[in-house]
Design an enzyme around this catalytic site. Sequence first.
Site, PDB file in Angstrom:
ATOM      1  N   ARG A  49      -0.129 104.475   5.674  1.00 36.20           N
ATOM      2  CA  ARG A  49      -1.397 104.056   6.260  1.00 36.20           C
ATOM      3  C   ARG A  49      -2.014 105.242   6.979  1.00 36.20           C
ATOM      4  O   ARG A  49      -1.410 106.309   7.094  1.00 36.20           O
ATOM      5  CB  ARG A  49      -1.262 102.819   7.156  1.00 36.20           C
ATOM      6  CG  ARG A  49       0.019 102.572   7.889  1.00 36.20           C
ATOM      7  CD  ARG A  49       0.330 103.527   9.015  1.00 36.20           C
ATOM      8  NE  ARG A  49      -0.826 103.726   9.871  1.00 36.20           N
ATOM      9  CZ  ARG A  49      -1.046 104.791  10.572  1.00 36.20           C
ATOM     10  NH1 ARG A  49      -0.183 105.813  10.542  1.00 36.20           N
ATOM     11  NH2 ARG A  49      -2.100 104.924  11.329  1.00 36.20           N
ATOM     12  N   GLY A  50      -3.258 105.031   7.469  1.00 35.72           N
ATOM     13  CA  GLY A  50      -4.016 106.148   8.014  1.00 35.72           C
ATOM     14  C   GLY A  50      -4.890 106.676   6.889  1.00 35.72           C
ATOM     15  O   GLY A  50      -4.408 106.884   5.765  1.00 35.72           O
ATOM     16  N   ALA A  51      -6.167 106.886   7.198  1.00 34.28           N
ATOM     17  CA  ALA A  51      -7.152 107.155   6.138  1.00 34.28           C
ATOM     18  C   ALA A  51      -6.775 108.305   5.194  1.00 34.28           C
ATOM     19  O   ALA A  51      -6.735 108.121   3.971  1.00 34.28           O
ATOM     20  CB  ALA A  51      -8.523 107.379   6.780  1.00 34.28           C
ATOM     21  N   ARG A  92      -7.214  98.504  -0.063  1.00 34.81           N
ATOM     22  CA  ARG A  92      -7.773  98.396   1.293  1.00 34.81           C
ATOM     23  C   ARG A  92      -9.229  98.881   1.251  1.00 34.81           C
ATOM     24  O   ARG A  92      -9.519  99.889   0.601  1.00 34.81           O
ATOM     25  CB  ARG A  92      -6.961  99.240   2.309  1.00 34.81           C
ATOM     26  CG  ARG A  92      -5.538  98.721   2.516  1.00 34.81           C
ATOM     27  CD  ARG A  92      -4.870  99.418   3.692  1.00 34.81           C
ATOM     28  NE  ARG A  92      -5.354  98.919   4.971  1.00 34.81           N
ATOM     29  CZ  ARG A  92      -5.036  99.454   6.155  1.00 34.81           C
ATOM     30  NH1 ARG A  92      -4.264 100.515   6.195  1.00 34.81           N
ATOM     31  NH2 ARG A  92      -5.498  98.942   7.275  1.00 34.81           N
ATOM     32  N   GLN A 199       0.638 100.384  15.830  1.00 38.78           N
ATOM     33  CA  GLN A 199       0.737 101.762  15.327  1.00 38.78           C
ATOM     34  C   GLN A 199       0.853 102.771  16.470  1.00 38.78           C
ATOM     35  O   GLN A 199       1.461 103.829  16.310  1.00 38.78           O
ATOM     36  CB  GLN A 199      -0.493 102.106  14.474  1.00 38.78           C
ATOM     37  CG  GLN A 199      -0.539 101.415  13.128  1.00 38.78           C
ATOM     38  CD  GLN A 199      -1.331 100.128  13.184  1.00 38.78           C
ATOM     39  OE1 GLN A 199      -1.358  99.457  14.208  1.00 38.78           O
ATOM     40  NE2 GLN A 199      -1.980  99.778  12.099  1.00 38.78           N
ATOM     41  N   ASP A 240     -11.691 106.112  10.147  1.00 40.27           N
ATOM     42  CA  ASP A 240     -11.454 105.683   8.757  1.00 40.27           C
ATOM     43  C   ASP A 240     -12.668 105.889   7.882  1.00 40.27           C
ATOM     44  O   ASP A 240     -12.556 106.015   6.659  1.00 40.27           O
ATOM     45  CB  ASP A 240     -11.046 104.209   8.724  1.00 40.27           C
ATOM     46  CG  ASP A 240      -9.601 104.067   9.179  1.00 40.27           C
ATOM     47  OD1 ASP A 240      -9.372 104.071  10.397  1.00 40.27           O
ATOM     48  OD2 ASP A 240      -8.721 104.019   8.301  1.00 40.27           O
ATOM     49  N   ASN A 250     -12.885 102.875  13.106  1.00 42.98           N
ATOM     50  CA  ASN A 250     -11.469 103.203  13.347  1.00 42.98           C
ATOM     51  C   ASN A 250     -10.752 101.900  13.709  1.00 42.98           C
ATOM     52  O   ASN A 250     -11.380 100.826  13.762  1.00 42.98           O
ATOM     53  CB  ASN A 250     -11.342 104.263  14.455  1.00 42.98           C
ATOM     54  CG  ASN A 250      -9.943 104.851  14.533  1.00 42.98           C
ATOM     55  OD1 ASN A 250      -9.378 105.253  13.516  1.00 42.98           O
ATOM     56  ND2 ASN A 250      -9.354 104.878  15.716  1.00 42.98           N
ATOM     57  N   LYS A 251      -9.481 101.998  13.951  1.00 46.52           N
ATOM     58  CA  LYS A 251      -8.643 100.821  14.240  1.00 46.52           C
ATOM     59  C   LYS A 251      -9.299  99.910  15.276  1.00 46.52           C
ATOM     60  O   LYS A 251      -9.856 100.378  16.267  1.00 46.52           O
ATOM     61  CB  LYS A 251      -7.279 101.308  14.743  1.00 46.52           C
ATOM     62  CG  LYS A 251      -6.286 100.240  15.127  1.00 46.52           C
ATOM     63  CD  LYS A 251      -6.055  99.193  14.058  1.00 46.52           C
ATOM     64  CE  LYS A 251      -5.649  99.776  12.737  1.00 46.52           C
ATOM     65  NZ  LYS A 251      -5.723  98.792  11.629  1.00 46.52           N
TER      66      LYS A 251
HETATM   67  O1  MRU Z   1      -4.612 100.239   9.598  1.00 48.26           O
HETATM   68  P1  MRU Z   1      -4.235 101.697   9.704  1.00 48.26           P
HETATM   69  O2  MRU Z   1      -2.949 101.929  10.386  1.00 48.26           O
HETATM   70  O3  MRU Z   1      -4.327 102.376   8.365  1.00 48.26           O
HETATM   71  O4  MRU Z   1      -5.379 102.317  10.613  1.00 48.26           O
HETATM   72  C1  MRU Z   1      -5.359 103.703  10.832  1.00 48.26           C
HETATM   73  C2  MRU Z   1      -6.394 104.177  11.772  1.00 48.26           C
HETATM   74  O5  MRU Z   1      -7.217 103.436  12.243  1.00 48.26           O
HETATM   75  C3  MRU Z   1      -6.419 105.650  12.036  1.00 48.26           C
HETATM   76  O6  MRU Z   1      -6.859 105.907  13.320  1.00 48.26           O
HETATM   77  C4  MRU Z   1      -7.366 106.322  11.040  1.00 48.26           C
HETATM   78  O7  MRU Z   1      -7.036 105.970   9.725  1.00 48.26           O
HETATM   79  C5  MRU Z   1      -7.360 107.805  11.171  1.00 48.26           C
HETATM   80  S1  MRU Z   1      -5.857 108.516  10.598  1.00 48.26           S
HETATM   81  C6  MRU Z   1      -5.984 110.199  10.659  1.00 48.26           C
END
Ligand code: MRU
Length: 348
Positions: A49-51, A92, A199, A240, A250-251
């Site tokens: 996970r993470g963009a 996603r 996270q 994201d 973002n999250k």
């Molecule tokens: O749902 P996730 O864990 O994929 O969400 C991730 C985030 O919101 C991160 O902050 C974002 O992807 C940036 S990662 C460099």
Amino acid sequence: MTYQTMHWQGDSTGTLWMIDQTLLPNEFLEIECATLESIWEAIKVLRVRGAPAIGVAAAYGVVTGLRAHRDVDRAAFDAQLQTVTSYLASSRPTAVNLFWALDRMGAVASQSAGVPPADMHDRLFAEAKAIALEDREMCKAIGRHGSELLGDGTGVLTHCNAGGLATAGDGTALSVMFAAAAAGKSIHVFADETRPLLQGARLTAWELQQRKIPVTVICDNMAAQVMKEGRIQAVVTGADRIAANGDAANKIGTYGVAVLAKAHNIPFYVAAPSSTFDLSLSHGDQIPIELRDREEIANGFGRKTVPDNVGVYNPAFDVTPAELISAIVTERGIIRQPTTAAIAEHLA
Ligand code: MRU
């Protein structure tokens, strides 16, 4: 310990390995994702996970999904590429890096008309490796540029995980902190736990601990108090998807943190590579927000916390308006007070 979010083993017919992030910090386990379906599932349930990391995994997913199509004719190869790409795109919706990486893979194929499938597959493998390598470089550059925003003795709040685990390199927001610490600055990180999937508590705290950077986990609803106590001098998060005007998804919870930062006169920084910008969207309200399962809130980590038959709303992301963002740090430098014009110039 050193860790690699994911790595490919073998040549173009090899397999993708990744850290199963759903198990951290209890267990550090690298899993083999040998099929297209297992990569889709890993993205969907947040093993990866993470963009930026989602984008890299998707690129390797394309390679995996075409492994058995090296000996077909080119039309059948192209048809399978289309099927694989649409399938991965359905994993996603919010992180634009996923679609950016899939577009890059598709472009390699459309620019190579007439190339036989086995060679085409090798070219797609090379492109996936290039995406991973570039991501690593982008993370380093983001850290270099962003570290100047953090002075010695700064308390930094971050939300979710925008670290090495969220990328193929050192991360985005955390790369800024790693670089500041490497430059000899003393920083203390406050990590929002980041409900509902934690996270921040599970992953950000783990990464900072590995790097020996002081970190304190707080519940999401403690940020205002911690700011009021004067412990936070800067907020740094990842993103994201960033719209053309600088609105940044973002999250879930990030928007609230930005509002709190504004109220306490604390700068709010976003760190993200240029692959996170979606210039086709003029504003953040056009960014698709992923809705996730009720169970993540009602039965998170195996324990019932909401009575049966009670409704739950679970958007995974929110959008922070550009006017709350003091600066966006990319691999190219810093955009202060982001506007549509400043972003267009920066990315030109
Ligand atoms: O749902 P996730 O864990 O994929 O969400 C991730 C985030 O919101 C991160 O902050 C974002 O992807 C940036 S990662 C460099």
